[in-house]
Design an enzyme around this catalytic site. Structure first.
Site, PDB file in Angstrom:
ATOM      1  N   SER A  40       0.775  -1.150   0.139  1.00 37.09           N
ATOM      2  CA  SER A  40       0.118   0.153  -0.045  1.00 37.09           C
ATOM      3  C   SER A  40       0.808   1.368   0.176  1.00 37.09           C
ATOM      4  O   SER A  40       1.997   1.335   0.531  1.00 37.09           O
ATOM      5  CB  SER A  40      -1.005  -0.034   1.192  1.00 37.09           C
ATOM      6  N   TYR A  58      -1.615  -0.218  10.335  1.00 40.21           N
ATOM      7  CA  TYR A  58      -1.783  -0.495   8.758  1.00 40.21           C
ATOM      8  C   TYR A  58      -0.534  -0.073   8.139  1.00 40.21           C
ATOM      9  O   TYR A  58       0.185  -1.066   7.370  1.00 40.21           O
ATOM     10  CB  TYR A  58      -2.966  -0.124   8.125  1.00 40.21           C
TER      11      TYR A  58
END
Length: 248
Positions: A146, A159
């Site tokens: 990501s 995250y």
């Protein structure tokens, strides 16, 4: 990566295959001729995927598995070895967001679950299939990352940290195998119309984002034997590989 993707006779493992990008990645790989081993917690989603793949003339093996079941991941590797003796393609797609919150407000159990699913299970999967990918003629591994791994934006700490760790695993693994035919890369899908994105950005109009099948079609190309990069990250929004500095 402009030629038609040909995976005839190959075995491809996709985690998080019951929805979102993973669902469409599994369909893309099956459409290219691979026998897809589809892994997810949600049996209903897997059965829908199986119907879609078979209706298009493809083949799949469904594996309902919670990736916090580390011993289950080990058994999966053993089962693939017993049945096929190799693995041609790994797509480690499964992941969770956790919460969008100041670091000091994140509950320990939430942080630990994000790390367990996004990092520890990815390592466990790598460990389980590394010998299988080495046994293939030209193994390919793709691990979903990501942009958060690099932006480390406020409130995305768990995250972001998990995806940074995943990229470190990819780079180390790639350096360990760079003299083999095996090619290992990360992929950043960018903002995509998924349930995870809606959870992270509840006020965003999903119609302004690419559909998962568009993103999956680009990531699936990393399974091609024509890919020579290893230890890089394929950035879907830019449609190109971004290279890290190699260790001295």
């Amino acid at each position: 990566m402009t030629e038609a993707l040909d995976l005839n006779g190959q075995i491809a493992l996709v985690t998080g295959a019951s929805r979102g990008i993973g669902y469409f990645l599994a369909k893309e790989l099956a459409a290219a001729g691979a026998h897809v081993v589809a892994v997810a917690r949600t049996t209903g989603g897997l059965e829908e995927l199986d119907d879609d793949i078979k209706s298009a003339g493809g083949q799949a093996t469904l594996v309902p598995l919670d990736l916090t079941d580390m011993a289950g991941i080990d058994r999966l590797g053993g089962a693939i070895y017993e049945r096929w003796g190799k693995l041609d393609v790994l797509v480690a797609n499964a992941g969770i967001l956790g919460v969008i919150s100041p670091l000091g407000h994140v509950e320990a159990k939430v942080f630990e679950r994000v790390m367990a699913i996004n990092v520890t299970s990815t390592w466990r999967l790598i460990r389980a299939v590394d010998p299988l990918l080495r046994a293939a003629e030209a193994g390919r591994a793709v691990v979903l990352s990501s942009g958060a791994a690099h932006s480390a934006r406020a409130f995305w700490g768990p995250y972001a940290a998990s995806k940074a760790a995943v990229e470190a695993l990819v780079r180390s693994w790639a350096h360990e195998t760079e003299n083999l035919p095996l090619r290992i890369n990360a992929a950043n899908p960018g903002a995509t119309r998924t349930a995870m994105r809606a959870q992270a950005m509840p006020g965003e109009d999903p119609n302004t984002l690419p559909h998962p099948f568009e993103v999956a079609a680009k990531i699936a190309r990393l399974a091609s034997r024509s890919v020579t990069e290893t230890g890089a990250i394929f950035d879907v929004p830019q449609n190109k590989f971004l290279h890290y500095q190699m260790p001295q």
